[in-house]
Write a protein that holds these residues in place. Structure first.
Motif, PDB file in Angstrom:
ATOM      1  N   LYS A 123       0.851  -1.193   0.000  1.00 34.90           N
ATOM      2  CA  LYS A 123       0.000   0.000   0.000  1.00 34.90           C
ATOM      3  C   LYS A 123       0.883   1.238   0.000  1.00 34.90           C
ATOM      4  O   LYS A 123       1.930   1.268   0.640  1.00 34.90           O
ATOM      5  CB  LYS A 123      -0.902   0.043   1.252  1.00 34.90           C
ATOM      6  N   ASN A 124       0.427   2.280  -0.693  1.00 37.49           N
ATOM      7  CA  ASN A 124       1.132   3.550  -0.659  1.00 37.49           C
ATOM      8  C   ASN A 124       0.956   4.156   0.731  1.00 37.49           C
ATOM      9  O   ASN A 124      -0.173   4.235   1.234  1.00 37.49           O
ATOM     10  CB  ASN A 124       0.597   4.495  -1.730  1.00 37.49           C
ATOM     11  N   TYR A 127       0.926   7.058   1.713  1.00 37.80           N
ATOM     12  CA  TYR A 127       0.104   8.266   1.736  1.00 37.80           C
ATOM     13  C   TYR A 127      -1.347   8.013   1.336  1.00 37.80           C
ATOM     14  O   TYR A 127      -2.127   8.959   1.245  1.00 37.80           O
ATOM     15  CB  TYR A 127       0.727   9.336   0.831  1.00 37.80           C
ATOM     16  N   GLU A 128      -1.698   6.747   1.119  1.00 43.96           N
ATOM     17  CA  GLU A 128      -3.066   6.423   0.693  1.00 43.96           C
ATOM     18  C   GLU A 128      -3.708   5.380   1.608  1.00 43.96           C
ATOM     19  O   GLU A 128      -4.414   4.486   1.139  1.00 43.96           O
ATOM     20  CB  GLU A 128      -3.044   5.929  -0.757  1.00 43.96           C
ATOM     21  N   GLN A 180      -5.675   6.236   4.298  1.00 46.02           N
ATOM     22  CA  GLN A 180      -6.917   6.752   4.882  1.00 46.02           C
ATOM     23  C   GLN A 180      -8.107   5.947   4.366  1.00 46.02           C
ATOM     24  O   GLN A 180      -8.215   5.653   3.198  1.00 46.02           O
ATOM     25  CB  GLN A 180      -7.098   8.220   4.521  1.00 46.02           C
TER      26      GLN A 180
END
Length: 164
Positions: A119-120, A122-123, A125
């Protein structure tokens, strides 16, 4: 006196169960495990790799075993970036040793513990993350080899809210 008794171990003192938590990065991606629906704790939630330190193991041996068991990755340089005491009830808690590593490959093997996913960072959420992961990840992601390890504690307040 027995050498074990000399250590001052007593059920009237704070006792901890030792665990390791591994965060594996590839640039801005992090390898997370989505817990199997059959798991007792955190089924369906994303977490780092890890688990209990078994009798006879040290923390380093546990990281190698957990990494191999949960990802199939055999040889990865990991380093201790921090420790957290999770305070429980009745003078018991968890000593969590947090490790970090970089993995340039993409070959991973999921286990019965859950499904592995890149998973990134920053992504994340909106993903069902284990409760302490949103607070931990930025600290671990920013930590660099050679820096002083962080330390922290967490506990639940009277309303059942996690305080870190």
């Amino acid at each position: 006196m027995n050498p074990v008794d000399e250590q001052g171990l007593s059920v009237s003192r704070f006792l901890v169960s030792p665990r390791v938590l591994l965060f594996i990065f590839n640039g801005q991606e992090i390898l997370l495990i989505k817990g199997s629906e059959k798991k007792k704790i955190w089924p369906g939630y994303y977490n780092g790799i890890g688990g209990h330190i078994e009798i006879g193991e040290d923390a380093g041996e546990a990281t190698i075993r957990e990494l191999r068991e949960e990802t199939g990755i055999d040889n990865l340089g990991l380093y201790l970036c921090g420790t957290i005491i999770n305070e429980g009830e009745n003078n018991r808690g968890i000593l969590l040793m947090v490790y970090k590593g970089e993995y340039s490959g993409k070959t991973i093997t999921s286990s019965e513990e859950g499904k592995l996913e890149w998973k990134n960072i920053y992504e994340l959420q909106g993903l069902p993350l284990v409760e302490d992961i949103p607070a931990l990840l930025p600290v671990v992601f920013a930590h660099r080899l050679g820096e002083k390890p962080f330390s922290g504690k967490s506990y639940y307040d009277g309303n059942g809210k996690l305080i870190i």
